[in-house]
Design an enzyme around this catalytic site. Structure first.
Site, PDB file in Angstrom:
ATOM      1  N   ASP A  65       0.856  -1.177   0.000  1.00  0.00           N
ATOM      2  CA  ASP A  65       0.000   0.000   0.000  1.00  0.00           C
ATOM      3  C   ASP A  65       0.893   1.227   0.000  1.00  0.00           C
ATOM      4  O   ASP A  65       1.558   1.531   1.001  1.00  0.00           O
ATOM      5  CB  ASP A  65      -0.901  -0.009   1.234  1.00  0.00           C
ATOM      6  N   ASN A  92       6.025   3.001 -10.154  1.00  0.00           N
ATOM      7  CA  ASN A  92       4.991   3.207 -11.162  1.00  0.00           C
ATOM      8  C   ASN A  92       3.660   3.653 -10.570  1.00  0.00           C
ATOM      9  O   ASN A  92       2.907   4.383 -11.222  1.00  0.00           O
ATOM     10  CB  ASN A  92       4.784   1.915 -11.950  1.00  0.00           C
ATOM     11  N   TYR A 157      -1.858  17.071 -10.650  1.00  0.00           N
ATOM     12  CA  TYR A 157      -1.124  15.946 -11.237  1.00  0.00           C
ATOM     13  C   TYR A 157       0.180  16.446 -11.853  1.00  0.00           C
ATOM     14  O   TYR A 157       1.242  15.849 -11.648  1.00  0.00           O
ATOM     15  CB  TYR A 157      -1.987  15.257 -12.287  1.00  0.00           C
TER      16      TYR A 157
END
Length: 252
Positions: A65, A92, A157
């Site tokens: 996690d 990733n 983002y």
């Protein structure tokens, strides 16, 4: 000796059950590495690991996690228990919650930074602590062209990916003394489950293609193959670099 071969390497890929992460795990395994798939959903991870084993790749799934530092550290230790000394980390795991900047909620802001930046940093830290004892390692961050250009409705983002690119440089300089190389790749829009909805919209797809000089949408393999290169001895003198896999978007 093939400088691109990864025989004997032990790789951990975060967010490895789909899209770019899955492609990276497969490509690293095909190059000879044993691969650990870091995943929240252990059933999905177990299924993917079995598919890789069926293809002749030594692969395991580990619970990971990325929002929990304890889970990250446990996953890195588990990789070493299951496969051996960790030598390659691919950061990733990441996500986006698009919204106009004036409408971004604090929860979404925190969630993106916690996963895209904080999670990647502490995964790198946990891996580097192991790698430093052996004096070698390669960490590859999956950044984005969004770290170089502004995308409408994706301000947070974009900020996280810019932070990841600079983090790559900072860690590369600090950990060079341990012969740990830290690099990144910065893809354009890649055809995955998360982009499927956008790319199926003809107007959106055409708008994206108009921004990409090569006039094509990337495939996960287009990212995975440069990751294999960065993990290999062929990139032995590369650290602190970010390879743009954007079809020329940021060159315009």
């Amino acid at each position: 000796m093939n400088p691109f071969a990864l025989k004997g390497e032990i790789a951990l890929v975060t967010g490895a059950t789909r899209g770019i992460g899955r492609a990276c795990a497969k490509a690293l395994g095909e190059a000879g590495a044993a691969v650990a798939l870091g995943c929240r959903d252990m059933q999905a991870g177990a299924d993917e690991a079995q598919a890789l084993r069926d293809a002749g790749i030594n692969a395991v799934a580990v619970q990971m996690d990325m929002m929990s530092i304890e889970s990250i550290e446990q996953a890195v230790s588990m990789v070493e228990t299951e496969l051996g000394p960790l030598s390659v980390l691919v950061n990733n795991a990441g996500h986006s919650r698009p919204a106009p900047a004036m409408e971004v909620k604090t929860g979404d802001y925190d969630a993106m930074f916690d996963l895209n930046v904080k999670g990647a940093f502490f995964a790198s830290q946990a891996a580097a602590r192991k790698m430093a004892t052996r004096g070698r390692g390669s960490i590859i961050n999956i950044a984005s062209q969004a770290g170089f250009v502004a995308l409408d409705g994706e301000s947070i983002y974009c900020m996280t990916k810019a932070a990841m690119i600079h983090m790559t440089q900072c860690l590369a300089v600090e950990w060079a003394q341990h012969h740990i190389r830290v690099n990144a790749v910065a893809p354009t829009f890649i055809r995955t489950d998360s982009t499927k909805g956008w790319l199926e919209n003809e107007a959106t797809r055409n708008s994206l293609l108009a921004r990409i000089p090569l006039r094509q949408i990337g495939e996960p393999e287009n990212v995975a193959e440069p990751v294999v290169f960065l993990a290999s001895n062929a990139a032995a003198m590369m650290t602190g670099a970010t390879l743009k896999i954007d079809g020329g978007w940021t060159a315009v």
